[in-house]
Structure formats: C-alpha cells, structure tokens
Scaffold this motif. Structure first.
Motif, PDB file in Angstrom:
ATOM      1  N   VAL A  59       0.832  -1.192   0.000  1.00  0.00           N
ATOM      2  CA  VAL A  59       0.000   0.000   0.000  1.00  0.00           C
ATOM      3  C   VAL A  59       0.870   1.246   0.000  1.00  0.00           C
ATOM      4  N   VAL A  60       0.412   2.232  -0.748  1.00  0.00           N
ATOM      5  CA  VAL A  60       1.069   3.528  -0.820  1.00  0.00           C
ATOM      6  C   VAL A  60      -0.043   4.572  -0.891  1.00  0.00           C
ATOM      7  N   TRP A  61       0.124   5.676  -0.218  1.00  0.00           N
ATOM      8  CA  TRP A  61      -0.913   6.708  -0.228  1.00  0.00           C
ATOM      9  C   TRP A  61      -1.160   7.206  -1.643  1.00  0.00           C
ATOM     10  N   HIS A  62      -2.396   7.566  -1.922  1.00  0.00           N
ATOM     11  CA  HIS A  62      -2.777   7.988  -3.270  1.00  0.00           C
ATOM     12  C   HIS A  62      -1.974   9.192  -3.760  1.00  0.00           C
ATOM     13  N   ASN A  63      -1.652  10.127  -2.873  1.00  0.00           N
ATOM     14  CA  ASN A  63      -0.903  11.302  -3.325  1.00  0.00           C
ATOM     15  C   ASN A  63       0.564  10.974  -3.616  1.00  0.00           C
ATOM     16  N   ARG A  64       0.954   9.734  -3.421  1.00  0.00           N
ATOM     17  CA  ARG A  64       2.300   9.272  -3.776  1.00  0.00           C
ATOM     18  C   ARG A  64       2.270   8.359  -5.012  1.00  0.00           C
ATOM     19  N   ALA A  65       1.149   8.331  -5.699  1.00  0.00           N
ATOM     20  CA  ALA A  65       0.985   7.412  -6.829  1.00  0.00           C
ATOM     21  C   ALA A  65       1.975   7.695  -7.951  1.00  0.00           C
ATOM     22  N   ILE A  66       2.228   8.946  -8.265  1.00  0.00           N
ATOM     23  CA  ILE A  66       3.127   9.249  -9.385  1.00  0.00           C
ATOM     24  C   ILE A  66       4.569   8.896  -9.040  1.00  0.00           C
ATOM     25  N   VAL A  67       5.013   9.260  -7.842  1.00  0.00           N
ATOM     26  CA  VAL A  67       6.376   8.898  -7.463  1.00  0.00           C
ATOM     27  C   VAL A  67       6.493   7.375  -7.338  1.00  0.00           C
ATOM     28  N   SER A  68       5.417   6.702  -6.925  1.00  0.00           N
ATOM     29  CA  SER A  68       5.418   5.241  -6.881  1.00  0.00           C
ATOM     30  C   SER A  68       5.546   4.663  -8.284  1.00  0.00           C
ATOM     31  N   PRO A 133       1.404 -10.251  -6.235  1.00  0.00           N
ATOM     32  CA  PRO A 133       1.201  -9.154  -5.277  1.00  0.00           C
ATOM     33  C   PRO A 133       0.359  -8.044  -5.893  1.00  0.00           C
ATOM     34  N   VAL A 134      -0.257  -7.263  -5.008  1.00  0.00           N
ATOM     35  CA  VAL A 134      -1.127  -6.176  -5.419  1.00  0.00           C
ATOM     36  C   VAL A 134      -0.602  -4.876  -4.806  1.00  0.00           C
ATOM     37  N   PHE A 135      -0.614  -3.812  -5.600  1.00  0.00           N
ATOM     38  CA  PHE A 135      -0.305  -2.466  -5.109  1.00  0.00           C
ATOM     39  C   PHE A 135      -1.597  -1.668  -5.088  1.00  0.00           C
ATOM     40  N   LEU A 136      -1.933  -1.116  -3.936  1.00  0.00           N
ATOM     41  CA  LEU A 136      -3.172  -0.352  -3.806  1.00  0.00           C
ATOM     42  C   LEU A 136      -2.935   0.947  -3.050  1.00  0.00           C
ATOM     43  N   ALA A 137      -3.792   1.899  -3.306  1.00  0.00           N
ATOM     44  CA  ALA A 137      -3.804   3.149  -2.543  1.00  0.00           C
ATOM     45  C   ALA A 137      -4.982   3.052  -1.577  1.00  0.00           C
ATOM     46  N   PRO A 138      -4.712   2.834  -0.284  1.00  0.00           N
ATOM     47  CA  PRO A 138      -5.810   2.576   0.648  1.00  0.00           C
ATOM     48  C   PRO A 138      -6.702   3.778   0.906  1.00  0.00           C
ATOM     49  N   ASP A 139      -6.243   4.982   0.565  1.00  0.00           N
ATOM     50  CA  ASP A 139      -7.092   6.161   0.778  1.00  0.00           C
ATOM     51  C   ASP A 139      -7.833   6.563  -0.490  1.00  0.00           C
ATOM     52  N   GLY A 140      -7.487   5.979  -1.609  1.00  0.00           N
ATOM     53  CA  GLY A 140      -8.202   6.218  -2.856  1.00  0.00           C
ATOM     54  C   GLY A 140      -8.153   7.658  -3.342  1.00  0.00           C
ATOM     55  N   PRO A 141      -8.583   7.882  -4.573  1.00  0.00           N
ATOM     56  CA  PRO A 141      -8.504   9.221  -5.154  1.00  0.00           C
ATOM     57  C   PRO A 141      -9.453  10.230  -4.532  1.00  0.00           C
ATOM     58  N   PRO A 144     -10.988  10.467   2.243  1.00  0.00           N
ATOM     59  CA  PRO A 144     -10.110  11.496   2.792  1.00  0.00           C
ATOM     60  C   PRO A 144      -8.646  11.043   2.805  1.00  0.00           C
ATOM     61  N   LYS A 145      -7.788  12.007   2.567  1.00  0.00           N
ATOM     62  CA  LYS A 145      -6.358  11.775   2.455  1.00  0.00           C
ATOM     63  C   LYS A 145      -5.817  11.121   3.730  1.00  0.00           C
ATOM     64  N   PHE A 146      -5.003  10.095   3.540  1.00  0.00           N
ATOM     65  CA  PHE A 146      -4.317   9.363   4.612  1.00  0.00           C
ATOM     66  C   PHE A 146      -5.268   8.602   5.536  1.00  0.00           C
ATOM     67  N   GLN A 147      -6.472   8.307   5.070  1.00  0.00           N
ATOM     68  CA  GLN A 147      -7.375   7.475   5.860  1.00  0.00           C
ATOM     69  C   GLN A 147      -7.546   6.132   5.165  1.00  0.00           C
ATOM     70  N   PHE A 148      -7.139   5.101   5.851  1.00  0.00           N
ATOM     71  CA  PHE A 148      -7.171   3.745   5.340  1.00  0.00           C
ATOM     72  C   PHE A 148      -8.613   3.292   5.167  1.00  0.00           C
ATOM     73  N   LYS A 149      -8.973   2.882   3.958  1.00  0.00           N
ATOM     74  CA  LYS A 149     -10.325   2.385   3.715  1.00  0.00           C
ATOM     75  C   LYS A 149     -10.370   0.875   3.949  1.00  0.00           C
ATOM     76  N   LEU A 150     -11.547   0.373   4.112  1.00  0.00           N
ATOM     77  CA  LEU A 150     -11.773  -1.001   4.517  1.00  0.00           C
ATOM     78  C   LEU A 150     -11.348  -2.045   3.480  1.00  0.00           C
ATOM     79  N   GLY A 151     -11.429  -1.734   2.191  1.00  0.00           N
ATOM     80  CA  GLY A 151     -11.191  -2.724   1.141  1.00  0.00           C
ATOM     81  C   GLY A 151      -9.854  -3.431   1.228  1.00  0.00           C
TER      82      GLY A 151
END
Length: 175
Positions: A59-68, A133-141, A144-151
């Motif tokens: 998992v990586v935060w959504h606002n780090r998607a481009i650098v990821s 393996p799966v790469f996901l952004a747990p806070d989604g686009p 709210p930023k930096f809040q881990f969603k349930l999925g």
C-alpha cells in the motif's frame, strides 16, 4: 473531440486516452530516470518479499501514486516484480491502465463507488490463484487523504496475506 467528451467506450476516446497514457508513461520513465530511491528501513525484508513471489498487498498513499509509478517503472524492478493494481472505470482509470499495461501490470477495474465488490473478488483471485502481489492506494482518489479504507483490510483478511506499507517521499520535490 474535447477530452471532456472522450469516454473509454468510444473509439476516439480510446485513441485519445491511449495517446495520453503513452505520453504519461514516457514522462514517468523520464522523471523516474532522474530519481534515486534509497530504502531507509526494511531493505532486506522488502527484497525478500519482492523475490519470494509471495502475494502481499503493498500500500502507498494515493498522493504518492506518481512517485510510486516512477519507482515501479524502473526496468530492474519491473523484471523482478509482477503485480496487479486497481484502477477505476473512469477516464483517469483508463489512462492509468494505458500507462501500466505495457509494463506487464495486471489492471483490475473498479472503485469504492463503482464495481468495487467485483474488483475485490478479482483481486482476491489474483493473489490466491495467481500468487501475484497487489499495489493499492488505501485512501483512494476521493480521500479522505491518509485514511485507510476497509477494502485493503478485507482483501488481506480474505486472502490471509500481509499488508506492507511502502512510503515513498522525495527529499526535494515540486508540489
């Protein structure tokens, strides 16, 4: 046709989104070649996970998607790590798919608001049957930023696999 009217379903929309994806992929590769990534903590463990082929949810935060994407686009890393990601059914999701598919990334389409349950089932199949393996952004686009969603937690629990946070923070960057 203006981009705002381009839909992934129309032929002109697919063409425009394909061009945007290819351009973005090239830009990501160019920027990625200028970056140096240092693993500050957990280098050995991360290398073990990458080379083991064991399915995990990174998992990586959504606002780090481009650098990821810059990090994951390095040919050295792509050779040792096959992966799956989730992208929405929107135009943005199609651009993400167009960027990553040529790198051999499996793209599962869905989001919290559209097709999420089907995407979760597909991701479960990918990690349990294909051992990918799966790469996901747990806070989604949509945040709210930096809040881990349930999925992410549900997927990890269903598949009995660990969640591995990846923190990518450039020392010097533009915002």
């Amino acid at each position: 046709m203006p981009l705002t009217h381009a839909t992934p379903e129309s032929s002109s929309g697919r063409r425009i989104l394909g061009i945007l994806g290819a351009a973005a992929r090239g830009l990501i590769r160019m920027v990625g070649m200028t970056l140096r990534f240092d693993v500050v903590e957990g280098r050995e463990r991360l290398q073990q996970l990458f080379s083991s082929g064991r399915p995990v949810v990174y998992v990586v935060w959504h606002n780090r998607a481009i650098v990821s994407a810059c990090w994951l686009s390095s040919p050295r890393l792509r050779k040792q790590l096959r992966m799956a990601i989730m992208a929405s059914h929107s135009r943005d999701g199609q651009i993400v798919a167009n960027i990553t598919k040529p790198w051999g990334v499996r793209v599962v389409r869905g989001s919290a608001t559209r097709g999420g349950q089907a995407a979760l089932r597909e991701l479960h199949r990918v990690v349990t049957r294909e051992k990918m393996p799966v790469f996901l952004a747990p806070d989604g686009p949509k945040g709210p930023k930096f809040q881990f969603k349930l999925g992410v937690a549900v997927l990890a629990q269903m598949a009995n696999i660990p969640v591995v946070p990846i923190g990518l923070v450039p020392q010097e960057n533009w915002r």
